[in-house]
Design an enzyme around this catalytic site. Structure first.
Site, PDB file in Angstrom:
ATOM      1  N   GLU A  52      43.595  20.726  47.160  1.00  0.00           N
ATOM      2  CA  GLU A  52      44.911  20.600  47.800  1.00  0.00           C
ATOM      3  C   GLU A  52      45.532  21.979  47.983  1.00  0.00           C
ATOM      4  O   GLU A  52      45.554  22.790  47.066  1.00  0.00           O
ATOM      5  CB  GLU A  52      45.794  19.752  46.881  1.00  0.00           C
ATOM      6  CG  GLU A  52      47.246  19.691  47.268  1.00  0.00           C
ATOM      7  CD  GLU A  52      48.043  18.738  46.354  1.00  0.00           C
ATOM      8  OE1 GLU A  52      47.431  17.976  45.578  1.00  0.00           O
ATOM      9  OE2 GLU A  52      49.271  18.775  46.422  1.00  0.00           O
ATOM     10  N   HIS A 106      45.704  24.499  44.809  1.00  0.00           N
ATOM     11  CA  HIS A 106      45.151  23.780  43.641  1.00  0.00           C
ATOM     12  C   HIS A 106      43.676  23.513  43.953  1.00  0.00           C
ATOM     13  O   HIS A 106      43.359  23.125  45.086  1.00  0.00           O
ATOM     14  CB  HIS A 106      45.748  22.388  43.492  1.00  0.00           C
ATOM     15  CG  HIS A 106      47.198  22.256  43.230  1.00  0.00           C
ATOM     16  ND1 HIS A 106      47.704  21.964  41.988  1.00  0.00           N
ATOM     17  CD2 HIS A 106      48.261  22.270  44.061  1.00  0.00           C
ATOM     18  CE1 HIS A 106      49.020  21.817  42.063  1.00  0.00           C
ATOM     19  NE2 HIS A 106      49.377  22.001  43.316  1.00  0.00           N
ATOM     20  N   ASP A 127      49.129  23.291  48.879  1.00  0.00           N
ATOM     21  CA  ASP A 127      50.533  22.987  49.146  1.00  0.00           C
ATOM     22  C   ASP A 127      51.183  24.167  49.855  1.00  0.00           C
ATOM     23  O   ASP A 127      51.496  25.181  49.242  1.00  0.00           O
ATOM     24  CB  ASP A 127      51.279  22.708  47.833  1.00  0.00           C
ATOM     25  CG  ASP A 127      50.772  21.458  47.155  1.00  0.00           C
ATOM     26  OD1 ASP A 127      50.388  20.518  47.869  1.00  0.00           O
ATOM     27  OD2 ASP A 127      50.752  21.412  45.912  1.00  0.00           O
ATOM     28  N   GLU A 150      56.459  22.807  49.286  1.00  0.00           N
ATOM     29  CA  GLU A 150      57.058  21.714  48.514  1.00  0.00           C
ATOM     30  C   GLU A 150      58.462  22.191  48.254  1.00  0.00           C
ATOM     31  O   GLU A 150      58.664  23.218  47.597  1.00  0.00           O
ATOM     32  CB  GLU A 150      56.332  21.510  47.207  1.00  0.00           C
ATOM     33  CG  GLU A 150      54.938  20.980  47.411  1.00  0.00           C
ATOM     34  CD  GLU A 150      54.392  20.464  46.104  1.00  0.00           C
ATOM     35  OE1 GLU A 150      54.395  19.250  45.908  1.00  0.00           O
ATOM     36  OE2 GLU A 150      53.990  21.287  45.277  1.00  0.00           O
TER      37      GLU A 150
END
Ligand SMILES: *[C@@H]1O[C@H](CO)[C@@H](O)[C@H](O)[C@H]1NC(C)=O
Ligand SMILES: *[C@@H]1O[C@H](CO)[C@@H](O)[C@H](O)[C@H]1NC(C)=O
Ligand SMILES: *[C@@H]1O[C@H](CO)[C@@H](O)[C@H](O)[C@H]1NC(C)=O
Ligand SMILES: *[C@@H]1O[C@H](CO)[C@@H](O)[C@H](O)[C@H]1NC(C)=O
Ligand SMILES: *[C@@H]1O[C@H](CO)[C@@H](O)[C@H](O)[C@H]1NC(C)=O
Length: 456
Positions: free
Chosen positions: A232, A248, A234, A237
């Site tokens: 993942e 991640h 991101d 966020e």
């Protein structure tokens, strides 16, 4: 994302959702344009669409309209076991605006937090970008590329998260690997992320009903024995009080179902196959409390542009991912990212393996990001191809304190890394935000991608 559950705590609609296709509502994906840019800075407009994740959809019997799932429990006669359930139950089409508060216009997507529909109240949503043929998810490889979008978070208070990110889902939603899944990308199937969420109702073409436990504090969610894991990235966020960019990684490639220790649940957070903490750059947490927020250098009371660059070791798509850089544009002005201002750390303003190592040491955090391969593995995930996700959610596990307040609460907020944003430690309780800020909204627009320097 940071807490033990994070994205998997997205609240879902109080109606049902399978893995067959239902026909009571026609599925029509809202259209959105995206710009693909070239090195000469000229951009061409592509017509795409977005699709609602399957977990939010009405799940009913293939033969009629009986719910297979209601609130947070399964119908045991339609769903006696995982494979029979997948055969008996169908995912239906979505009324995007009326039921879910999802609308598009030109290059903009608006996600509304609480929507009172004709049959139910919906909380939050999660959509994926479809490819230009509207048959599969759009696949991105952003190595040696940049990804840019505008965001309006002015109506997104403490406790909410407007998230734009990439996950390594199958482009077809899992239909070719799992014969039990007949619905596929058109119905938003196949989600996964590094939290290895257990609240996903169908994983690998089977219902996740084994060991299903309704959530004690979320009437629309529960968790099954299996989780669904994948890499993942991101990009964003955030809410009006703060933002984080966080890669991640996992020790597995592609969407992977987990059970037992591999899921990294609870006290075994660092023992699973994915790095749940990630390596985050949150300006406030990295020591600059004046950079991003209402009335700050990047003023979240107005729309602005977020640029993210994925640099490689040799400035080519085939190089090793070596650095993730961030910059902003607002009122026609390019704003460099804030610089790290933490005792014991250099003035990093981007994510590199050196930054991640220094940050984990300075904050005393477990460095599962580097243990599982760091930026190189994040880059390998883009080589395989990642899917764009956009969502709005509240957090039944940790009240989003890991993003916008002090976290964890059992540590002194004056310790490095604990203070992450200005929100009160009492904020973000889902019943409070749902009742006090039902009209909360995030607007993502003007998505562009292309070579470094081509999109802004
Ligand atoms: C991080 O977690 C892993 C897995 O639980 C463990 O082996 C390791 O010792 C931990 N490292 C630190 C510094 O706590
Ligand atoms: C850097 O940190 C020091 C000590 O916490 C603080 O006084 C100063 O205002 C910070 N600088 C910036 C630009 O945030
Ligand atoms: C890659 O590009 C950057 C910026 O243009 C430059 O500073 C760097 O030397 C280049 N690296 C390689 C290996 O060519
Ligand atoms: C960049 O690095 C990769 C991996 O080391 C290598 O395969 C590729 O040939 C390099 N490309 C260029 C243009 O140097
Ligand atoms: C909701 O329940 C979960 C256990 O499933 C717990 O971890 C979490 O702290 C609870 N959240 C709130 C806001 O009470």
């Amino acid at each position: 994302m940071f807490p033990s559950v994070a994205l998997l705590t997205l609240s879902c609609l109080a109606v049902a959702y399978g893995q067959q296709v239902g026909t009571l509502t026609a599925e029509s994906h809202p259209k959105i344009t995206v710009q693909k840019c070239s090195a000469s800075k000229s951009c061409s407009t592509e017509q795409h669409s977005v699709v609602l994740d399957s977990n939010w959809r009405w799940l009913h019997s293939t033969s009629g309209s009986n719910n297979c799932y209601t609130g947070n429990t399964w119908d045991t006669s339609l769903c006696p076991d995982p494979t029979t359930c997948a055969k008996n139950c169908a995912l239906d089409g979505a009324d995007y605006s009326g039921t879910y508060g999802i609308t598009t216009s030109g290059n903009a997507l608006t996600l509304k937090f609480v929507t009172h529909g004709p049959y139910s109240t919906n909380i939050g949503s999660r959509v994926y970008l479809m490819d230009t043929s509207d048959s599969k998810y759009q696949i991105f490889n952003l190595k040696n590329q940049e990804f840019t979008f505008d965001v309006d978070m002015s109506q997104l208070p403490c406790g909410l998260n407007g998230a734009l990110y990439f996950v390594e889902m199958d482009a077809d939603g899992g239909t070719s690997r799992f014969s039990g899944n007949k619905a596929g990308a058109k119905y938003g199937t196949g989600y996964c992320d590094t939290q290895c969420p257990h609240d996903i109702k169908f994983i690998n073409g089977e219902a996740n009903i084994l060991g299903w436990t309704p959530s004690p504090n979320d009437t629309n969610a529960g968790s099954g024995q299996y989780g669904t894991c994948c890499n993942e990235m991101d990009i964003w966020e955030a809410n009006s009080q703060g933002a984080a960019v966080t890669p991640h990684v996992c020790s597995v490639q592609g969407q992977t179902r987990c059970s037992g220790n591999d899921c990294g649940d609870g006290d075994n957070r660092y023992g699973g196959i994915c790095d749940k903490d990630g390596c985050d750059f949150n300006s406030w947490r990295m020591g600059d409390q004046t950079f991003l927020g209402t009335g700050k250098t990047v003023d979240t009371s107005k729309k602005f542009t977020v640029v993210t660059q994925f640099l490689t070791s040799n400035n080519s798509t085939s190089g090793t991912l070596s650095e993730i850089r961030r910059l902003y544009v607002q009122n026609g002005k390019v704003i460099a990212n804030s610089k790290t201002n933490i005792s014991g750390m250099s003035n990093y303003d981007s994510i590199t393996d050196a930054f991640c190592n220094a940050q984990k040491t300075a904050f005393g955090d477990n460095n599962s990001f580097e243990r599982l391969g760091g930026l190189n593995v994040m880059g390998q995930s883009f080589d395989k191809g990642m899917v764009l996700v956009m969502s709005i959610w509240d957090d039944h596990a940790a009240r989003m304190l890991w993003l916008d307040s002090d976290y964890p609460l059992d540590k002194d907020a004056s310790q490095p890394g604990v203070s992450r944003g200005p929100c009160p430690t009492s904020s973000g309780n889902p019943p409070d935000v749902e009742s006090q800020s039902p009209g909360a909204t995030v607007i993502y627009s003007n998505i562009k991608y292309g070579p470094i320097g081509s999109t802004y």
